[in-house]
Every structure is written in C-alpha cells, then in structure tokens.
Design a protein around this motif. Structure first.
Motif, mmCIF file in Angstrom:
data_model
loop_
_atom_site.group_PDB
_atom_site.id
_atom_site.type_symbol
_atom_site.label_atom_id
_atom_site.label_comp_id
_atom_site.label_asym_id
_atom_site.label_seq_id
_atom_site.Cartn_x
_atom_site.Cartn_y
_atom_site.Cartn_z
ATOM 1 N N UNK A 1 -72.442 27.978 -53.218
ATOM 2 C CA UNK A 1 -72.407 28.409 -54.615
ATOM 3 C C UNK A 1 -71.079 28.075 -55.285
ATOM 4 N N UNK A 2 -70.196 27.389 -54.555
ATOM 5 C CA UNK A 2 -68.831 27.159 -55.051
ATOM 6 C C UNK A 2 -68.803 26.362 -56.349
ATOM 7 N N UNK A 3 -69.715 25.414 -56.521
ATOM 8 C CA UNK A 3 -69.665 24.538 -57.691
ATOM 9 C C UNK A 3 -70.539 25.021 -58.843
ATOM 10 N N UNK A 4 -71.218 26.132 -58.650
ATOM 11 C CA UNK A 4 -72.090 26.650 -59.715
ATOM 12 C C UNK A 4 -71.291 27.396 -60.772
ATOM 13 N N UNK A 5 -71.805 27.423 -62.007
ATOM 14 C CA UNK A 5 -71.223 28.329 -63.006
ATOM 15 C C UNK A 5 -71.624 29.767 -62.670
ATOM 16 N N UNK A 6 -70.645 30.657 -62.641
ATOM 17 C CA UNK A 6 -70.896 32.056 -62.262
ATOM 18 C C UNK A 6 -70.891 32.939 -63.501
ATOM 19 N N UNK A 7 -71.754 33.922 -63.482
ATOM 20 C CA UNK A 7 -71.777 34.940 -64.527
ATOM 21 C C UNK A 7 -71.177 36.211 -63.936
ATOM 22 N N UNK A 8 -70.035 36.623 -64.451
ATOM 23 C CA UNK A 8 -69.366 37.809 -63.930
ATOM 24 C C UNK A 8 -70.056 39.063 -64.466
ATOM 25 N N UNK A 9 -70.426 39.965 -63.571
ATOM 26 C CA UNK A 9 -71.155 41.159 -63.983
ATOM 27 C C UNK A 9 -70.344 42.441 -63.845
ATOM 28 N N UNK A 10 -69.061 42.330 -63.541
ATOM 29 C CA UNK A 10 -68.186 43.499 -63.440
ATOM 30 C C UNK A 10 -67.365 43.611 -64.717
ATOM 31 N N UNK A 11 -67.528 44.734 -65.412
ATOM 32 C CA UNK A 11 -66.829 44.902 -66.677
ATOM 33 C C UNK A 11 -65.323 44.956 -66.532
ATOM 34 N N UNK A 12 -64.843 45.600 -65.465
ATOM 35 C CA UNK A 12 -63.401 45.750 -65.265
ATOM 36 C C UNK A 12 -63.073 45.418 -63.818
ATOM 37 N N UNK A 13 -61.827 44.992 -63.550
ATOM 38 C CA UNK A 13 -61.431 44.787 -62.143
ATOM 39 C C UNK A 13 -61.521 46.096 -61.370
ATOM 40 N N UNK A 14 -61.840 45.988 -60.093
ATOM 41 C CA UNK A 14 -61.955 47.183 -59.279
ATOM 42 C C UNK A 14 -62.427 46.845 -57.889
ATOM 43 N N UNK A 15 -62.809 47.834 -57.096
ATOM 44 C CA UNK A 15 -63.184 47.607 -55.706
ATOM 45 C C UNK A 15 -64.384 46.687 -55.540
ATOM 46 N N UNK A 16 -65.344 46.711 -56.472
ATOM 47 C CA UNK A 16 -66.520 45.836 -56.351
ATOM 48 C C UNK A 16 -66.109 44.377 -56.542
ATOM 49 N N UNK A 17 -65.296 44.117 -57.542
ATOM 50 C CA UNK A 17 -64.800 42.749 -57.764
ATOM 51 C C UNK A 17 -63.950 42.304 -56.578
ATOM 52 N N UNK A 18 -63.160 43.217 -56.023
ATOM 53 C CA UNK A 18 -62.302 42.868 -54.886
ATOM 54 C C UNK A 18 -63.119 42.425 -53.680
#
Length: 300
Positions: free
Chosen positions: A189-206
C-alpha cells in the motif's frame, strides 16, 4: 450533646412502660438502665420519667426526647442501610470515559448489563478523544476509561486491564488491483494515495505510523477527514485507500471492500484504565467482567 445510646434506653423504657422490661429487651441489667437514665437526666437538666405504681411514665420532657429519639433511630437505620448498599455497590456513582468507536460498539452493551445488575448506581458517561480519557482517571475525574494504549505504563493511581486487540483493516475501492486478495501486505500500500481518518494525532495514529515504518514507508496522505465512515465513503468513490480498525468499520460502504493486513498487521491495544481508589467497587468489577466477556464478539 445528648448521648444517642442513652436516648435508645429512654425510648425502650417509654415504649415498655418499665425499667425491668426495657432491661430485658436491651439485654442490660435494671441497675445499668437506671444509671443510663440518671446520666441522661443530668445531661438534659430536667426530669424525664416519673413513677406510676410499679412502672414509670415520661414527663413532658421525657415524651419529647422519646419522640425525637424515634426519629434519630429511624435516620440512623436508614443511614446504615444506605451505607450497606454503597459498600455492596448497589448505589453510588461511576464515572466512565470512552472514545468514539468504543462508544459505538463496546460501551453500550456493557452499560446495559451494568444497569441491569446495579440499577441504583448513577453513571457519568462521557465521550473523549482516545488520548484524553486516561488523564481524567489519573487526576481523579473518572473511575474508569476505555483507552487505546501501547507500550509501558506506570502510575500507582491507575491500573491498566487489557481487554482485547483491535486489528486494522484496509478499505480499498472495488476496482483496486489488491481487492482480489484476501490478505494484503502493508508494504503493497506504500504507493497508494491514503485517506487519513484520524482527526487529531494520538495513540491510534501512532500505532498506524509505527506499523508503516516497520514496513518501510510513510503513508502518502492526500486527504484528511474526521472519522472512519467518511474515510470509507471517499474510498468507495475511488479517491484512495484507508486503514481502519475493526471497531470503526461499521456498515459496509458500497463501492469499497475490506481486507486483512499483514507484515505487519497494525493493532491497537484496547485497555480499561481503572483508578486504584475505585478498583474494589463491585459495580466497576462487574463492568470489567462484562467488557471482557463481550470482547470476543467485537474483535472477531
């Protein structure tokens, strides 16, 4: 201040009409009852009883104190009963904090089971961001919080109880080349465009960024959104891919497919953070049991 035990003696004498009967009822000797009454009269500064034949009857002051004693004992009995209910967990207050996807799938059945078992417990339920709930347990605002936490944690005022691991899945447009696979390597999935679904940085994004780093790339986020359902809508429209935890999948989006991930599989650990001061509350112990009982259905 008038002694409550002596008021009890007065009430027993007035009710029975004699010192000897009151002594039998209370398990005292008649002389002990007489001594208690004498002391109470000195405290009150007025005669409380007068002789009538072989018995006694209250003076107006004695009748007044006897009536108040009845009220006092009724309140004490009520206090003892309420205290017993509180100690047994049948009453009281339980402050619970949780994050959005836990609130959608995990918390409602757990709270329903808790209310059924402890209907007298008042619940304080609040939705917070995954990184904001734990501090409320630490500072005493909450008794328990459902949190995402990975790594080492040490705080004498808080205990972490692992509930289950919430693995991530990739949402792909139906026409994506990887949609034919049952399991997708994260590196693919490295070359795909990603849609970020985390509103704010935090443990899930980490958790997600650590997994991508282990796979050797940094996601190319081309779009930002606030929640998992919106991200899957963008995926269904063919605008990119999104990686979503199982708790956040919800109803399938037309035009999108969900696939497992490996090498590595991103996983966010779900814990119940319990305030040490509250851990012995029966209602809280029951809540933890229920959370662990239903975890297998959610994490399947």
């Amino acid at each position: 201040m008038l002694d409550v035990r002596r008021l009890q003696v007065l009430r027993a004498v007035v009710s029975s009409g004699s010192i000897s009967a009151a002594a039998r009822n209370l398990g005292y000797t008649p002389s002990a009852i007489s001594q208690q009454l004498s002391t109470l009269e000195r405290e009150a500064g007025v005669a409380l009883l007068e002789r009538v034949g072989r018995g006694v009857r209250p003076t107006p002051a004695g009748a007044l104190l006897s009536q108040h004693a009845e009220v006092v004992f009724a309140q004490l009995s009520k206090a003892e009963s309420e205290l017993a209910d509180l100690k047994a967990g049948r009453t009281g207050r339980l402050a619970i904090r949780y994050f959005a996807t836990a609130g959608a799938a995990l918390v409602p059945p757990a709270v329903a089971a808790l209310r059924a078992e402890y209907p007298g417990v008042r619940l304080d339920l609040r939705l917070l961001e995954p990184g904001d709930a734990l501090p409320q347990v630490e500072n005493g605002e909450a008794d328990v919080a459902i949190v995402v936490f990975a790594g080492h944690y040490s705080n004498p005022g808080v205990e972490l109880h692992h509930l289950f691991d919430d693995p991530y899945r990739v949402a792909l447009p139906k026409g994506h080349p990887l949609a034919r696979k049952r399991v997708v390597d994260l590196a693919d999935l490295a070359d795909d465009p990603w849609i970020n679904n985390e509103g704010v940085p935090g443990p899930c994004r980490d958790v997600l960024m650590a997994a991508c780093g282990a796979a050797g790339f940094v996601p190319n986020f081309v779009m930002e959104c606030e929640d998992y359902a919106t991200a899957q809508g963008f995926v269904a429209a063919g605008l990119g891919i999104s990686v979503v935890p199982v708790l956040g999948l919800g109803a399938p989006q037309p035009g999108a497919v969900i696939r497992r991930i490996r090498n590595p599989e991103p996983i966010r650990p779900i814990h119940a953070a319990v305030a040490t001061r509250s851990r012995d509350q029966p209602a809280l112990r029951h809540l933890l049991k229920v959370l662990k009982d239903i975890k297998s259905d959610i994490a399947a």
